[in-house]
Scaffold this active site. Structure first.
Site, PDB file in Angstrom:
ATOM      1  NE  ARG A   1      15.069  37.128 -11.696  1.00 38.18           N
ATOM      2  CZ  ARG A   1      15.084  36.943 -13.003  1.00 38.18           C
ATOM      3  NH1 ARG A   1      15.235  35.739 -13.511  1.00 38.18           N
ATOM      4  NH2 ARG A   1      14.914  37.970 -13.819  1.00 38.18           N
TER       5      ARG A   1
ATOM      6  CB  ALA B   1       6.875  39.764 -14.166  1.00 38.10           C
TER       7      ALA B   1
ATOM      8  NE  ARG C   1      10.885  41.283  -5.929  1.00 41.67           N
ATOM      9  CZ  ARG C   1      11.650  41.144  -7.010  1.00 41.67           C
ATOM     10  NH1 ARG C   1      11.685  39.984  -7.655  1.00 41.67           N
ATOM     11  NH2 ARG C   1      12.371  42.170  -7.479  1.00 41.67           N
TER      12      ARG C   1
ATOM     13  CD  GLN D   1      18.285  40.919 -11.385  1.00 41.14           C
ATOM     14  OE1 GLN D   1      19.232  41.709 -11.466  1.00 41.14           O
ATOM     15  NE2 GLN D   1      17.209  41.188 -10.676  1.00 41.14           N
TER      16      GLN D   1
ATOM     17  CG  ASP E   1       9.370  43.398 -13.522  1.00 38.34           C
ATOM     18  OD1 ASP E   1      10.294  43.826 -14.229  1.00 38.34           O
ATOM     19  OD2 ASP E   1       9.469  42.364 -12.837  1.00 38.34           O
TER      20      ASP E   1
ATOM     21  CE  LYS F   1      15.460  44.089 -11.707  1.00 35.58           C
ATOM     22  NZ  LYS F   1      14.844  44.195 -10.361  1.00 35.58           N
TER      23      LYS F   1
END
Ligand SMILES: CSC[C@H]1O[C@H](OP(=O)(O)O)[C@H](O)[C@@H]1O
Length: 348
Positions: free
Chosen positions: A46, A48, A89, A196, A237, A248
């Site tokens: 995970r 970007a 995603r 995260q 992202d 996020k």
């Protein structure tokens, strides 16, 4: 040397399973595009830029397995590979940037022997991975000058080496500041629900010997008010042409708090995260993930069965709340429409 979460060897990539950190360091090998797609969707990998790197290898592996008579049939099958990866995603634009880059490379080679195309697509994926780390180091150099010696910097989620091809974006700026001789400490938001910050940022900074303090997401405002935070740096992202930033979930709240307390709010992202096809952040698709990420922590249920849950994985921070966008081509402030467009003009 900070970790590289994706490594190519002998026709496969191995990726560290980020769902298991910090308690287990498990590397999984991937040789086909279907399993790479599932690794992206399930967040084995995970972040970007890391998603873009993984997808590039996914296309290369898919190309290797296509049995076709000519380029037309080959490319039609390659589009199906890209479609599978694109469906994993929706928010991180680096995924679509990487797929477009691989498609473009294949079209450039139309007419070449298919085995040559397959080889060149693997070379292109290797280039995507190598370039990403170099881009992050350049971004780090540009951003490090913004971080004062002795600064206590809050970050949200993980925009570190684990989220990229290596070195990190937001954490790359922190690393570069430390490497330049500055004393910098990081406060890491735990970043509910996927954690995260607690599981990844705290792990990678601690592993690299960079001082890191873990906080709950709801502590940032109080610590800013108490004067314990000097600034904020996050990744992204997708950044719209006007400088609106998708990152996020929780990033927008941190940006509002930073503005309230007169603290700089920096975004570090490569040009591959800037989406010039969208004018503003309202057009950025926001991924809604499974409710179980909110209702459970591992096997432990945190909330009653049957209740309604929202789980948007990202939010959008308006450009007006962003102090500066740090890229590998320099730092942009103020007029993001003009500033970001200029970066691309310079980067032809
Ligand atoms: C350097 S991009 C990192 C970026 O990606 C994260 O999202 P996720 O962990 O869901 O892939 C987060 O938004 C980070 O800022």
């Amino acid at each position: 040397m900070s970790i590289r979460p994706i490594e190519y060897r002998d026709g496969a990539i191995r990726m560290i399973d980020q769902r298991l950190l910090p308690t287990q360091e498990v590397w999984i090998r991937y040789r086909d595009y279907q399993s790479v797609a599932e690794a992206i969707r399930s967040m084995v990998v995970r972040g970007a830029p890391a998603i873009g790197v993984a997808a590039a290898f996914g296309v290369a592996f898919g190309a290797r397995d296509i049995a076709a008579a000519g380029f037309g049939e080959f490319y039609a099958e390659l589009e199906k590979v890209c479609a599978t990866l694109a469906a994993t995603r929706p928010t991180a634009v680096n995924l679509f940037w990487a797929l477009d880059r691989m498609r473009t490379r294949a079209r450039q080679l139309a007419g070449s022997p298919l085995d040559d195309i397959r080889t060149e697509l693997l070379n292109e994926a290797l280039a995507v991975a190598a370039e990403d780390e170099a881009i992050n180091r350049a971004m780090g150099r540009h951003g490090a000058v913004l971080i004062p010696d002795g600064a206590r910097i809050l970050t949200h989620c993980n925009a570190g080496a684990l989220a990229t091809g290596g070195y990190g974006t937001a954490l790359g700026v922190i690393r570069a500041a430390v490497e330049s001789g500055k004393s910098v400490s990081v406060l890491a938001d735990e970043t509910r629900p996927f954690l995260q910050g607690a599981r990844l940022t705290a792990w990678e900074l601690h592993k690299d010997g960079i001082p890191v303090t873990l906080i709950c997401d709801n502590m940032a405002g109080a610590l800013m008010r108490q004067g314990e935070i000097d600034g904020v740096i996050v990744g992204a992202d997708r950044i719209a042409a006007n400088g609106d930033v998708a990152n996020k979930i929780g990033t927008y709240s941190v940006a509002v708090l930073a503005r309230e307390h007169g603290l700089p709010f920096y975004v570090a992202a490569p040009l591959s995260t800037i989406d010039r096809n969208i004018a503003d952040g309202d057009q950025i698709p926001i991924e809604e993930r499974d409710a179980i990420e909110v209702t459970h922590c591992g096997a432990t249920r945190l909330a009653p069965e049957g209740i309604r849950v929202r789980n948007p994985a990202f939010d959008v921070t308006p450009a007006r709340l962003v102090t500066a966008i740090i890229t590998e081509r320099g730092v942009v402030r103020g007029d993001y429409v003009a500033g970001l467009a200029q970066l691309f003009r310079e980067h032809r």
